[in-house]
Scaffold this motif. Structure first.
Motif, mmCIF file in Angstrom:
data_model
loop_
_atom_site.group_PDB
_atom_site.id
_atom_site.type_symbol
_atom_site.label_atom_id
_atom_site.label_comp_id
_atom_site.label_asym_id
_atom_site.label_seq_id
_atom_site.Cartn_x
_atom_site.Cartn_y
_atom_site.Cartn_z
ATOM 1 N N VAL A 181 -1.087 2.806 -2.144
ATOM 2 C CA VAL A 181 0.183 2.635 -2.857
ATOM 3 C C VAL A 181 0.429 1.174 -3.143
ATOM 4 O O VAL A 181 0.874 0.789 -4.217
ATOM 5 C CB VAL A 181 1.351 3.244 -2.048
ATOM 6 C CG1 VAL A 181 2.680 2.978 -2.749
ATOM 7 C CG2 VAL A 181 1.145 4.734 -1.870
ATOM 8 N N ASP A 184 3.722 -3.501 -3.378
ATOM 9 C CA ASP A 184 4.717 -3.723 -4.421
ATOM 10 C C ASP A 184 5.584 -2.496 -4.686
ATOM 11 O O ASP A 184 6.499 -2.570 -5.511
ATOM 12 C CB ASP A 184 4.028 -4.141 -5.731
ATOM 13 C CG ASP A 184 3.243 -5.428 -5.574
ATOM 14 O OD1 ASP A 184 3.614 -6.221 -4.683
ATOM 15 O OD2 ASP A 184 2.259 -5.616 -6.314
ATOM 16 N N HIS A 185 5.306 -1.372 -4.032
ATOM 17 C CA HIS A 185 6.045 -0.147 -4.314
ATOM 18 C C HIS A 185 6.567 0.478 -3.011
ATOM 19 O O HIS A 185 6.125 1.558 -2.613
ATOM 20 C CB HIS A 185 5.167 0.861 -5.062
ATOM 21 C CG HIS A 185 4.613 0.337 -6.353
ATOM 22 N ND1 HIS A 185 5.369 0.243 -7.497
ATOM 23 C CD2 HIS A 185 3.378 -0.137 -6.667
ATOM 24 C CE1 HIS A 185 4.632 -0.245 -8.470
ATOM 25 N NE2 HIS A 185 3.419 -0.487 -7.991
ATOM 26 N N LEU A 187 9.137 2.530 -0.568
ATOM 27 C CA LEU A 187 9.730 3.831 -0.876
ATOM 28 C C LEU A 187 11.004 4.052 -0.075
ATOM 29 O O LEU A 187 11.071 3.765 1.122
ATOM 30 C CB LEU A 187 8.716 4.944 -0.550
ATOM 31 C CG LEU A 187 8.996 6.336 -1.125
ATOM 32 C CD1 LEU A 187 9.064 6.288 -2.645
ATOM 33 C CD2 LEU A 187 7.911 7.304 -0.689
ATOM 34 N N ASP A 191 17.511 6.274 -4.957
ATOM 35 C CA ASP A 191 17.816 5.008 -5.626
ATOM 36 C C ASP A 191 19.235 4.986 -6.171
ATOM 37 O O ASP A 191 19.660 3.988 -6.756
ATOM 38 C CB ASP A 191 16.833 4.778 -6.776
ATOM 39 C CG ASP A 191 15.400 4.681 -6.277
ATOM 40 O OD1 ASP A 191 15.204 4.201 -5.140
ATOM 41 O OD2 ASP A 191 14.487 5.109 -7.019
ATOM 42 N N LYS A 209 3.840 0.977 1.763
ATOM 43 C CA LYS A 209 2.627 1.769 1.904
ATOM 44 C C LYS A 209 2.913 3.229 2.280
ATOM 45 O O LYS A 209 2.179 3.837 3.044
ATOM 46 C CB LYS A 209 1.692 1.147 2.936
ATOM 47 C CG LYS A 209 1.187 -0.234 2.551
ATOM 48 C CD LYS A 209 0.187 -0.744 3.559
ATOM 49 C CE LYS A 209 -0.365 -2.107 3.136
ATOM 50 N NZ LYS A 209 -1.376 -2.608 4.090
ATOM 51 N N ALA A 324 5.908 8.624 -3.884
ATOM 52 C CA ALA A 324 5.717 7.293 -4.454
ATOM 53 C C ALA A 324 5.515 7.419 -5.966
ATOM 54 O O ALA A 324 4.800 8.319 -6.427
ATOM 55 C CB ALA A 324 4.515 6.609 -3.816
ATOM 56 N N PRO A 325 6.144 6.554 -6.753
ATOM 57 C CA PRO A 325 6.017 6.680 -8.219
ATOM 58 C C PRO A 325 4.597 6.470 -8.717
ATOM 59 O O PRO A 325 4.234 6.971 -9.780
ATOM 60 C CB PRO A 325 6.963 5.600 -8.746
ATOM 61 C CG PRO A 325 7.094 4.622 -7.622
ATOM 62 C CD PRO A 325 6.981 5.414 -6.367
ATOM 63 N N SER A 326 3.778 5.756 -7.963
ATOM 64 C CA SER A 326 2.406 5.502 -8.400
ATOM 65 C C SER A 326 1.501 5.423 -7.177
ATOM 66 O O SER A 326 1.915 5.042 -6.092
ATOM 67 C CB SER A 326 2.314 4.192 -9.201
ATOM 68 O OG SER A 326 2.715 3.099 -8.386
ATOM 69 N N THR A 419 4.352 9.171 -14.157
ATOM 70 C CA THR A 419 3.873 7.827 -13.834
ATOM 71 C C THR A 419 4.664 6.807 -14.644
ATOM 72 O O THR A 419 4.780 6.930 -15.865
ATOM 73 C CB THR A 419 2.371 7.698 -14.151
ATOM 74 O OG1 THR A 419 1.658 8.725 -13.454
ATOM 75 C CG2 THR A 419 1.844 6.341 -13.741
ATOM 76 N N GLU A 423 3.383 0.985 -14.511
ATOM 77 C CA GLU A 423 2.120 1.256 -13.825
ATOM 78 C C GLU A 423 1.007 1.551 -14.821
ATOM 79 O O GLU A 423 -0.139 1.109 -14.651
ATOM 80 C CB GLU A 423 2.309 2.438 -12.871
ATOM 81 C CG GLU A 423 1.050 2.923 -12.175
ATOM 82 C CD GLU A 423 0.507 1.913 -11.173
ATOM 83 O OE1 GLU A 423 -0.648 2.084 -10.756
ATOM 84 O OE2 GLU A 423 1.233 0.960 -10.829
#
Length: 586
Positions: A181, A184-185, A187, A191, A209, A324-326, A419, A423
């Motif tokens: 992951v 940078d992302h 979770l 939001d 992570k 996770a978005p990506s 996605t 990304e």
């Protein structure tokens, strides 16, 4: 003379004679069974003791019955028997079936059982129709799945996950790598920070992570289970059904309805559930019964959980789940679609969220505090939970594990809307690609015939090459096919047995005849179900595997032809199959 004439007519007419003998034997059997039943009842009434310990027979029966329950329950009631030698059977039953157990006694006569048997016959007729269709479809599904597996074996091209090229774009590729992951992302569970939808049960800081993050809220509730015991009557075909309802308390993911079959202490408390729902951004309880609870009894929910099936709706408060978005494997981006479709790969390594990410307390629910075991609870950490107590469990799936893929390599624009565009652009700048399902078409006869195999991909956790993945998929498919075949045969056998339920139920007027009738029905169902299953399977092979069946038929026909030819030659040569000439005598 009249009696002599009747006797001569009876002797000469064998049908009348045998009918009279059968009626006489049946009458004698009924009289003998009635007398034996009366003798047994009188003997039991004379020998039954007033107390439990005055007879080893009754005490051993009670103890063997109690062994079916928990060990603590058995120890308590065994101590009750030992310390109260003068307690009679009624007093024991009154103590055993207390407020946590309720016993219902139902007497069923032969006419009620015949009505139930008619319903069983209808169900059996439906099973006899459905089971062959299931067997037929299973054989077609098996051939289809084997063709899909063979397509992956023939079309998969091995590539390196860190350095894919445009030459394999649009093809089936196989690669192995670590699911990542990245830092940078991080979770979080939500939001949305608006006042109306603010989640007070969210983690205090984003978790790095994390491939998956989820919150499960559980409430300690009562549920009931039932156990039915049947005692058949000696004469008349009736029976007594004793149903015992027992209370159990365990953690549930939603408030459960009250246990109505237990007389006392069957109510379930909702505790702080509604307050926690509102604190997590959900709507308050409006007093209406949850339709999901009415349609799913607690016993079914527990059975589904034991089989590994998802029983928690993470789309409704107070539960929550966030992917996770990506995610990536080297230079290949993984969409949420592939991660949601393979939970055994991307959600199997679940672990508790570290304690420092959990809130210390919840403002709108002061009783909910953080413990030392990575969860929030409304009771003390070392205390036993009571009905209505709640605990909130936080779990996540860390990245860094290895996975193997056989997928179609596509451009980043084809990765789907789940996605983020950022990304996709980052993958494009780094020379990366996306993955998706491959629309497979099996071309045969040099392209003259084609079969649409649908959308397919393979994902396995761990490091596996193409051969290993194909072998694993083939073994799994063989197990599923065999299981459905056995299920189809079992449904056929149950169907044929239920179809004759009125027959052996009517014979239960006499216990011996009822047992023989049921045995005859099961034996007939076993033979017919095996024949039906074999016939449907052979017809399905003719439909879905014509070349294989044709080759087998040609082989069998050739063997029988050779045997017939040799037998014919032996007959023409006087019994010598070789046809050697016979030497003349000297």
């Amino acid at each position: 003379q009249l009696l002599l004439a009747c006797w001569k007519i009876t002797i000469t007419n064998k049908i009348v004679f045998f009918s009279m003998m059968k009626s006489l034997l049946l009458l004698l059997l009924i009289v003998a069974t009635t007398m034996m039943h009366s003798i047994v009842v009188v003997a039991e009434q004379q020998q039954k003791p007033a107390s439990l310990q005055s007879s080893t027979h009754y005490t051993s029966n009670i103890r063997s019955f109690l062994l079916q329950g928990s060990s603590s329950e058995f120890d308590d009631l065994e101590h009750l028997i030992d310390t109260n030698p003068d307690m009679d059977m009624k007093e024991f039953e009154r103590h055993y079936y207390n407020e946590s157990k309720q016993r219902n006694l139902q007497k069923v006569n032969i006419w009620q059982k015949l009505k139930e048997s008619l319903g069983a016959a209808i169900v059996g007729f439906l099973l006899i129709i459905i089971a062959p269709c299931l067997i037929w479809k299973n054989e077609g599904r098996h051939v289809h799945e084997l063709a899909r597996i063979q397509f992956c074996k023939n079309k998969a091209v091995m590539v390196q996950c860190d350095s894919p090229t445009a030459e394999t774009l649009g093809q089936m590729v196989h690669f192995v790598g670590n699911v990542s992951v990245g830092e940078d992302h991080p979770l979080t569970l939500t939001d949305d920070t608006t006042e109306e939808k603010q989640d007070q049960l969210n983690v205090t800081a984003p978790i790095p992570k994390a491939l998956l993050l989820q919150r499960t809220v559980m409430i300690f509730q009562k549920s009931e289970s039932s156990q039915t015991q049947t005692q058949k009557n000696m004469i008349g075909g009736g029976e007594e059904r004793t149903t015992t309802f027992s209370l159990h308390e365990d953690w549930c993911t939603s408030p459960q309805p009250s246990c109505t079959n237990v007389a006392e202490n069957g109510e379930n408390s909702r505790g702080e559930w509604d307050t926690i729902v509102h604190a997590s951004g959900g709507e308050r309880y409006n007093g209406e019964e949850d339709p999901n609870l009415a349609n799913m009894p607690p016993q079914l929910k527990a059975a589904m959980a034991k089989m590994g099936m998802a029983t928690t709706n993470y789309g409704t408060a107070p539960h929550a789940q966030k992917h996770a978005p990506s995610a990536r494997v080297g230079s290949f981006g993984l969409s949420q679609e592939i991660r949601r479709e393979h939970p055994m790969v991307f959600a199997s390594g679940i672990a508790p969220v570290p304690n420092e990410y959990l809130p210390d307390s919840v403002e709108s629910c002061p009783t909910l505090v953080r413990g030392g075991d990575n969860c929030l609870r409304t009771f003390e950490e070392n205390a036993s939970p009571q009905n209505g107590d709640i605990k909130v469990v936080y779990e996540y799936v860390p990245d860094g594990f290895e996975a193997s893929f056989i997928v179609e390599q596509v451009s980043t624009k084809a990765m789907g809307q789940s996605t983020p565009d950022l990304e996709k652009q980052q993958l494009l700048d780094e020379g990366g690609y996306g993955v998706q399902k491959k629309h497979a078409v099996d071309d045969r006869c040099f392209g003259k015939c084609s079969t649409d195999l649908g959308q397919l991909w393979m994902v396995r956790k761990g490091r596996h090459d193409v051969h290993d993945m194909i072998k694993m998929a083939s073994e799994e498919e063989q197990k599923v096919t065999k299981l459905i075949r056995v299920l189809g045969w079992f449904l056929l056998m149950v169907g044929w047995t239920c179809l004759f339920a009125p027959f052996y139920t009517a014979l239960e007027v006499l216990p011996l005849l009822g047992g023989l009738g049921f045995f005859a029905a099961v034996l007939f169902a076993l033979i017919v179900s095996c024949l039906c299953c074999l016939t449907v399977t052979l017809l399905a092979y003719l439909r879905y595997r014509p070349l294989m069946v044709s080759a087998i038929l040609l082989l069998v026909g050739g063997i029988w032809g050779i045997v017939a030819w040799r037998l014919n030659t032996a007959a023409e040569t006087g019994g010598d199959p070789t046809g050697a000439p016979t030497l003349a005598p000297m």
